[in-house]
Design an enzyme around this catalytic site. Structure first.
Site, short mmCIF file in Angstrom:
data_model
loop_
_atom_site.label_atom_id
_atom_site.label_comp_id
_atom_site.label_asym_id
_atom_site.label_seq_id
_atom_site.Cartn_x
_atom_site.Cartn_y
_atom_site.Cartn_z
N ASP A 103 -8.80 -3.38 4.39
CA ASP A 103 -7.94 -2.71 3.42
C ASP A 103 -8.61 -1.45 2.88
O ASP A 103 -7.99 -0.40 2.80
CB ASP A 103 -7.53 -3.64 2.27
CG ASP A 103 -8.71 -4.26 1.53
OD1 ASP A 103 -9.87 -4.14 1.98
OD2 ASP A 103 -8.47 -4.89 0.49
N ASP A 106 -15.08 0.93 0.62
CA ASP A 106 -15.45 1.44 -0.70
C ASP A 106 -16.92 1.88 -0.65
O ASP A 106 -17.22 3.00 -0.28
CB ASP A 106 -15.20 0.32 -1.71
CG ASP A 106 -15.32 0.74 -3.15
OD1 ASP A 106 -16.16 1.60 -3.45
OD2 ASP A 106 -14.60 0.19 -3.99
N GLY A 108 -18.97 0.54 1.44
CA GLY A 108 -19.33 0.35 2.83
C GLY A 108 -20.24 -0.85 3.05
O GLY A 108 -20.52 -1.21 4.20
N LYS A 134 -13.08 5.48 0.31
CA LYS A 134 -13.51 6.22 -0.87
C LYS A 134 -14.80 6.96 -0.50
O LYS A 134 -15.90 6.46 -0.72
CB LYS A 134 -13.78 5.28 -2.04
CG LYS A 134 -12.57 4.63 -2.64
CD LYS A 134 -12.96 3.78 -3.84
CE LYS A 134 -11.79 3.14 -4.51
NZ LYS A 134 -12.20 2.29 -5.64
N ARG A 168 -1.01 -7.72 -5.31
CA ARG A 168 -1.05 -7.58 -3.85
C ARG A 168 0.35 -7.33 -3.27
O ARG A 168 0.49 -6.70 -2.23
CB ARG A 168 -1.62 -8.84 -3.19
CG ARG A 168 -3.08 -9.04 -3.41
CD ARG A 168 -3.60 -10.19 -2.54
NE ARG A 168 -4.90 -10.66 -2.95
CZ ARG A 168 -6.05 -10.11 -2.62
NH1 ARG A 168 -6.06 -9.03 -1.87
NH2 ARG A 168 -7.19 -10.62 -3.03
#
Length: 178
Positions: A103, A106, A108, A134, A168
């Protein structure tokens, strides 16, 4: 700008559902082209990627297999920095072309952990397909081959991503409002 409430926070729309659908279609076309003649294994990372993975996989025209893994690194609105393997891989990926479906990349750290674990299984190739990145928050050295959107370093919810388990089911992606 439309705002919604999830739990105790207000969020405003960042990416509308139509724009998400268009990018998912584009990513699927890229994967179909890049893996033509192959039979990849898709490994969606639960829980956050389930909606993205379902929409993506319905547009994959290749023979393929799917196996889910579950990892956790978030509590509330922040990353704990620790990656927990909750459910592991249940198929042999040795010599196979593997596409991790995530998903969000961020920091990583979760993805680096996943790549390390999967590489020990000797896949023929390993690629990452993520809905979001990101770039300003990335700490680990991970290469993302397929990315729908790069977003600012803000907390988001919707389209599979949650805030303490809620949100979600939202069709759009929302960013926390100031």
């Amino acid at each position: 700008m439309e705002t919604i409430r999830v739990k105790d926070k207000l969020f405003e729309r960042l990416i509308p559902a139509r724009k998400i659908a268009d990018r998912v279609t584009s990513l699927a076309a890229e994967i179909n082209r890049d893996y033509a003649g192959l039979e990849p294994i898709f490994i969606p990372v639960l829980n956050g990627s389930f909606i993205f993975a379902a929409d993506l996989l319905r547009q994959i025209d290749l023979p393929c297999q799917v196996s889910f893994v579950k990892l956790a690194s978030y509590e509330g609105m922040s990353s704990t920095g620790n990656v927990i393997d909750a459910i592991g891989l249940n198929m042999d990926i040795a010599g196979r072309h593997v596409i991790i479906v995530e998903d969000i990349v961020d920091t990583g750290n979760t993805m680096a952990h996943t790549i390390e674990a999967l590489n020990r299984c000797n896949p023929a190739s390993l690629s990452i397909c993520t809905l979001l990145t990101k770039p300003d928050r990335l700490l680990a050295d991970v290469e993302v081959q397929y990315c729908a959107f790069s977003i600012p370093n803000e907390f988001i919810v919707g389209y599979g991503l949650d805030y303490d388990g809620l949100g979600r089911n939202l069709n759009d992606i929302f960013i926390v409002a100031d």
